[in-house]
Motif scaffolding. Sequence first.
Motif, mmCIF file in Angstrom:
data_model
loop_
_atom_site.group_PDB
_atom_site.id
_atom_site.type_symbol
_atom_site.label_atom_id
_atom_site.label_comp_id
_atom_site.label_asym_id
_atom_site.label_seq_id
_atom_site.Cartn_x
_atom_site.Cartn_y
_atom_site.Cartn_z
ATOM 1 N N VAL A 6 -10.627 -2.775 9.532
ATOM 2 C CA VAL A 6 -10.044 -1.742 10.382
ATOM 3 C C VAL A 6 -8.579 -1.558 9.979
ATOM 4 C CG1 VAL A 6 -9.407 -3.327 12.238
ATOM 5 C CG2 VAL A 6 -9.755 -0.921 12.756
ATOM 6 N N ASP A 90 -9.234 3.794 11.231
ATOM 7 C CA ASP A 90 -10.260 3.947 10.208
ATOM 8 C C ASP A 90 -11.046 2.649 10.150
ATOM 9 O OD1 ASP A 90 -9.027 6.341 9.723
ATOM 10 O OD2 ASP A 90 -8.451 5.891 7.665
ATOM 11 N N VAL A 91 -12.348 2.741 10.071
ATOM 12 C CA VAL A 91 -13.195 1.551 9.999
ATOM 13 C C VAL A 91 -14.105 1.666 8.782
ATOM 14 C CG1 VAL A 91 -13.140 1.128 12.495
ATOM 15 C CG2 VAL A 91 -14.957 2.535 11.547
ATOM 16 N N ASP A 92 -14.496 0.511 8.258
ATOM 17 C CA ASP A 92 -15.399 0.488 7.109
ATOM 18 C C ASP A 92 -16.844 0.696 7.528
ATOM 19 O OD1 ASP A 92 -13.268 0.007 5.379
ATOM 20 O OD2 ASP A 92 -13.494 -2.168 5.519
ATOM 21 N N ASP A 93 -17.195 0.248 8.731
ATOM 22 C CA ASP A 93 -18.581 0.309 9.208
ATOM 23 C C ASP A 93 -18.571 0.668 10.692
ATOM 24 O OD1 ASP A 93 -21.183 -0.134 10.080
ATOM 25 O OD2 ASP A 93 -21.362 -2.101 9.152
ATOM 26 N N MET A 94 -18.856 1.932 10.990
ATOM 27 C CA MET A 94 -18.793 2.424 12.373
ATOM 28 C C MET A 94 -19.684 1.632 13.304
ATOM 29 S SD MET A 94 -17.543 4.604 14.573
ATOM 30 C CE MET A 94 -16.806 5.911 13.612
ATOM 31 N N GLY A 118 -17.110 12.643 8.000
ATOM 32 C CA GLY A 118 -17.365 11.228 8.287
ATOM 33 C C GLY A 118 -17.946 11.024 9.670
ATOM 34 N N LYS A 119 -17.925 9.791 10.148
ATOM 35 C CA LYS A 119 -18.389 9.458 11.495
ATOM 36 C C LYS A 119 -17.183 9.318 12.408
ATOM 37 C CE LYS A 119 -22.235 6.661 9.776
ATOM 38 N NZ LYS A 119 -22.775 5.285 9.742
ATOM 39 N N TYR A 134 -12.905 6.135 13.137
ATOM 40 C CA TYR A 134 -13.264 7.099 12.110
ATOM 41 C C TYR A 134 -13.724 6.358 10.862
ATOM 42 C CZ TYR A 134 -12.478 10.680 8.487
ATOM 43 O OH TYR A 134 -12.608 11.539 7.448
ATOM 44 N N GLU A 135 -14.930 6.666 10.428
ATOM 45 C CA GLU A 135 -15.451 6.144 9.162
ATOM 46 C C GLU A 135 -15.547 7.335 8.212
ATOM 47 O OE1 GLU A 135 -19.569 4.512 7.221
ATOM 48 O OE2 GLU A 135 -19.185 3.930 9.305
ATOM 49 N N THR A 137 -16.265 9.824 5.100
ATOM 50 C CA THR A 137 -17.317 9.989 4.115
ATOM 51 C C THR A 137 -16.737 9.640 2.757
ATOM 52 O OG1 THR A 137 -18.323 11.750 5.389
ATOM 53 C CG2 THR A 137 -18.919 11.642 3.075
#
Length: 138
Positions: A6, A90-94, A118-119, A134-135, A137
Amino acid sequence: MASIGVRFGRALLMVRGSNGVAAAVNFYHNGLGMAVIRHTDNWAELTCPVGASTNTSQDTVDGINFHLSIQACESEAPLAVGYSPFLNFDVDDMDSAVARCVQMGANLDGPIQYPAHGKVAAMRAPDGHMIGLYEPTM
């Protein structure tokens, strides 16, 4: 504590409709000189370097930029003072980030959204503040 993927990602500005997005992009780009990364009718992202506002390159942090995301909203609730997610990460894995936050007492505020960039998820932290995840794209 080990990093869990994160990073502070951006500040989010919610505005009324696509006209609000266009007006905000115009202001932050032409008024403050922020660079436009992407701009659609409903979403924009701008950036500028993090650091002191002098002309010497020693006063800025190399390679680190501040991001401002601008999102169009049509309903009143997200535009109300105190509701809009301001801190965004920002996260690597939502999915795992949401699961960890819920285990720690946060509540997902609506479903995870899947826009083209993105997600996106909004959560109410245990202290009551809204945060965004936010992940991007890849």
